[in-house]
Design a protein around this motif. Sequence first.
Motif, mmCIF file in Angstrom:
data_model
loop_
_atom_site.group_PDB
_atom_site.id
_atom_site.type_symbol
_atom_site.label_atom_id
_atom_site.label_comp_id
_atom_site.label_asym_id
_atom_site.label_seq_id
_atom_site.Cartn_x
_atom_site.Cartn_y
_atom_site.Cartn_z
ATOM 1 N N LYS A 50 1.435 -1.019 -0.052
ATOM 2 C CA LYS A 50 0.207 -0.026 0.048
ATOM 3 C C LYS A 50 0.634 1.472 0.263
ATOM 4 O O LYS A 50 0.418 2.632 -0.723
ATOM 5 C CB LYS A 50 -1.255 0.039 0.996
ATOM 6 C CG LYS A 50 -2.261 -1.183 1.150
ATOM 7 C CD LYS A 50 -3.135 -0.781 2.021
ATOM 8 C CE LYS A 50 -2.889 -1.171 3.229
ATOM 9 N NZ LYS A 50 -3.689 -1.054 4.824
ATOM 10 N N LEU A 53 2.457 1.829 -3.632
ATOM 11 C CA LEU A 53 1.734 1.983 -4.517
ATOM 12 C C LEU A 53 1.723 3.513 -3.660
ATOM 13 O O LEU A 53 1.393 4.404 -5.452
ATOM 14 C CB LEU A 53 0.550 0.815 -4.273
ATOM 15 C CG LEU A 53 -0.447 1.255 -5.694
ATOM 16 C CD1 LEU A 53 -0.295 1.609 -6.857
ATOM 17 C CD2 LEU A 53 -1.110 0.696 -5.639
ATOM 18 N N ASN A 54 1.040 3.640 -2.706
ATOM 19 C CA ASN A 54 0.254 5.466 -2.613
ATOM 20 C C ASN A 54 1.804 6.423 -2.568
ATOM 21 O O ASN A 54 1.400 7.675 -3.814
ATOM 22 C CB ASN A 54 0.255 5.442 -0.811
ATOM 23 C CG ASN A 54 -1.035 4.822 -1.202
ATOM 24 O OD1 ASN A 54 -2.001 4.604 -1.890
ATOM 25 N ND2 ASN A 54 -1.344 4.100 0.479
ATOM 26 N N VAL A 57 2.071 6.251 -7.789
ATOM 27 C CA VAL A 57 1.050 7.037 -8.406
ATOM 28 C C VAL A 57 0.538 8.920 -7.450
ATOM 29 O O VAL A 57 -0.443 9.332 -8.217
ATOM 30 C CB VAL A 57 0.138 5.735 -8.484
ATOM 31 C CG1 VAL A 57 -0.030 5.482 -8.910
ATOM 32 C CG2 VAL A 57 -0.951 5.718 -7.339
ATOM 33 N N ILE A 59 -1.961 8.711 -5.502
ATOM 34 C CA ILE A 59 -3.144 8.960 -4.779
ATOM 35 C C ILE A 59 -3.095 7.716 -3.829
ATOM 36 O O ILE A 59 -3.154 6.431 -4.049
ATOM 37 C CB ILE A 59 -3.646 8.092 -6.134
ATOM 38 C CG1 ILE A 59 -3.653 9.348 -7.531
ATOM 39 C CG2 ILE A 59 -5.470 8.431 -5.726
ATOM 40 C CD1 ILE A 59 -4.530 8.560 -8.347
ATOM 41 N N THR A 60 -3.534 8.272 -2.403
ATOM 42 C CA THR A 60 -3.989 7.714 -1.288
ATOM 43 C C THR A 60 -5.319 6.353 -1.455
ATOM 44 O O THR A 60 -4.880 5.710 -0.547
ATOM 45 C CB THR A 60 -3.606 7.966 0.035
ATOM 46 O OG1 THR A 60 -4.943 9.198 0.014
ATOM 47 C CG2 THR A 60 -2.677 9.736 0.119
ATOM 48 N N LEU A 62 -6.034 4.552 -4.094
ATOM 49 C CA LEU A 62 -6.201 4.063 -4.893
ATOM 50 C C LEU A 62 -6.316 2.487 -4.374
ATOM 51 O O LEU A 62 -6.471 1.499 -4.668
ATOM 52 C CB LEU A 62 -4.711 3.231 -5.762
ATOM 53 C CG LEU A 62 -5.181 2.873 -7.266
ATOM 54 C CD1 LEU A 62 -6.208 3.360 -7.987
ATOM 55 C CD2 LEU A 62 -3.450 3.469 -8.142
ATOM 56 N N LEU A 65 -9.163 0.493 -3.774
ATOM 57 C CA LEU A 65 -10.470 0.562 -4.154
ATOM 58 C C LEU A 65 -10.085 -0.730 -5.398
ATOM 59 O O LEU A 65 -10.644 -2.003 -6.390
ATOM 60 C CB LEU A 65 -10.350 1.772 -5.960
ATOM 61 C CG LEU A 65 -11.251 1.932 -7.337
ATOM 62 C CD1 LEU A 65 -12.154 1.479 -7.066
ATOM 63 C CD2 LEU A 65 -10.915 3.010 -8.023
ATOM 64 N N LEU A 66 -9.131 -0.873 -5.524
ATOM 65 C CA LEU A 66 -8.074 -2.148 -6.734
ATOM 66 C C LEU A 66 -8.468 -3.501 -5.964
ATOM 67 O O LEU A 66 -8.847 -4.297 -6.481
ATOM 68 C CB LEU A 66 -7.070 -2.207 -6.530
ATOM 69 C CG LEU A 66 -5.899 -1.059 -7.615
ATOM 70 C CD1 LEU A 66 -4.748 -0.836 -7.561
ATOM 71 C CD2 LEU A 66 -7.036 -1.093 -9.381
ATOM 72 N N VAL A 108 -16.398 1.994 -9.891
ATOM 73 C CA VAL A 108 -14.927 3.498 -10.469
ATOM 74 C C VAL A 108 -15.607 4.456 -10.672
ATOM 75 O O VAL A 108 -15.059 5.655 -9.541
ATOM 76 C CB VAL A 108 -14.103 2.917 -11.397
ATOM 77 C CG1 VAL A 108 -13.545 4.095 -12.463
ATOM 78 C CG2 VAL A 108 -13.713 1.985 -11.353
ATOM 79 N N TYR A 111 -16.849 5.693 -6.678
ATOM 80 C CA TYR A 111 -15.077 6.110 -5.880
ATOM 81 C C TYR A 111 -14.222 7.046 -6.048
ATOM 82 O O TYR A 111 -14.467 7.910 -4.986
ATOM 83 C CB TYR A 111 -14.954 4.510 -5.705
ATOM 84 C CG TYR A 111 -13.727 4.561 -5.366
ATOM 85 C CD1 TYR A 111 -13.676 4.122 -4.188
ATOM 86 C CD2 TYR A 111 -12.012 5.687 -5.381
ATOM 87 C CE1 TYR A 111 -12.700 4.221 -3.167
ATOM 88 C CE2 TYR A 111 -10.879 5.216 -4.099
ATOM 89 C CZ TYR A 111 -11.387 4.327 -3.338
ATOM 90 O OH TYR A 111 -10.113 4.755 -1.929
ATOM 91 N N ALA A 112 -14.486 7.629 -7.429
ATOM 92 C CA ALA A 112 -13.327 8.744 -8.128
ATOM 93 C C ALA A 112 -14.471 10.112 -7.904
ATOM 94 O O ALA A 112 -13.860 10.919 -7.211
ATOM 95 C CB ALA A 112 -13.560 8.687 -9.615
#
Length: 398
Positions: A50, A53-54, A57, A59-60, A62, A65-66, A108, A111-112
């Motif tokens: 986590k 990935l944060n 990208v 985007i905390t 993400l 969501l994945l 998606v 969530y966005a």
Amino acid sequence: MNTPTIIACVLWLVTVWRLPSVRHSHKQRSLALTLAALAAAMTFEVPAVKNALNGSVGITGLPPLLKHLLGVTSAAFLLDFVIAVVRPQGLARRTRAAAIGATLPLMVAFYAAANWAPGGAVRVGEGGRAIYSVLYTAVFTLYIGVAMIVATWLFIGGVRHSRNLLGRIGLGLLGLGTLLGSLYALQRVGFVTAHLITGAEYHDLEDLFSTVLKQSAILSIALGVCVPPLSVAVEYARAWATLRRLLPLWQHLTEAAPHVVLSTSIAKRRVLLRLERCVIEIEDACLALREYVSADVHVRAREFVRQEGFDQDEIDAAAEACWLHEAARRAQNGQHLKGVEYPPLGVTGRDRVSEIAWLRTVAHTYLSSPAVVKFSRQEKTFMPHAQNGLERVTSDGK
């Protein structure tokens, strides 16, 4: 090592183990993809993953969501698997395709657009955009809940109709996992509803329920996936043990009747096929060898083993072992009989399971009982008188 990391590692190990089965059939492919999606989903719960990935990208939100998208995908593949197992004719294929096709893009989009509160992806925010977080949670939990309830119903039905103990255990564990998945979805709905109605939040209790139910469901599904292959291993081991018991009998009988042996070779690792061939060739050898003895030999064999003290449930198999041994001896001497009644075969009218059990009993007696050799010695002294009797009958008949 934390719990999410351990679960993710276990799931990846099971996934790699089941990966070769992807090419076998549709249901095996669905099961392998279920495991792969679950493993990937749990990987996004590993703190190191986590954070990486944060950080990469920026985007905390993400990873959650994945994780949820993969969870929905695994639920779809698991439902596809159980339908392939329990309902091979199919079940609502178009409806299922439409449901997963709509769920993923809606998740998606919602969530966005959502205004998430700090503390995680399921914390409903405030203001006008709070409705999107509610819609996201509703779509996610609705799909997971319905899919798991249907899968649980199908798995329970599969347990009732399964004839294999390990198969029932595997389906039962899978059903337990989907039931826990249903409870996971229901508790999500419950906490979100309570928050919307009362404004109260129970973060610690919600996290506890979510974590326990989710991890228990995943582990139960992983165990359920592992059990059915064990039944294959048990069947393989049982076939190998049976083949070892029958091969000495096969060797004795086919030496006396070599023409029944097929010329095509079979790889040693194909134990089930070798056992099938061994049984067939033993049966063919018995058919060939019975032409060297008359039904009177079978009658004398039954009387002999009875006098030797065999139990009532052993007499038939012991008598068959005795006349087969005598027939093999006569076949090697070329003493073929015609115009007489031949002994009945004990395998006649049996299914494959009882047939193999019968042959194992005959093989054990044939190879280990001194009575078999003793009967052949007795027949050697009786045979000249029997042949003279047959000759007198033939002369009188002419």
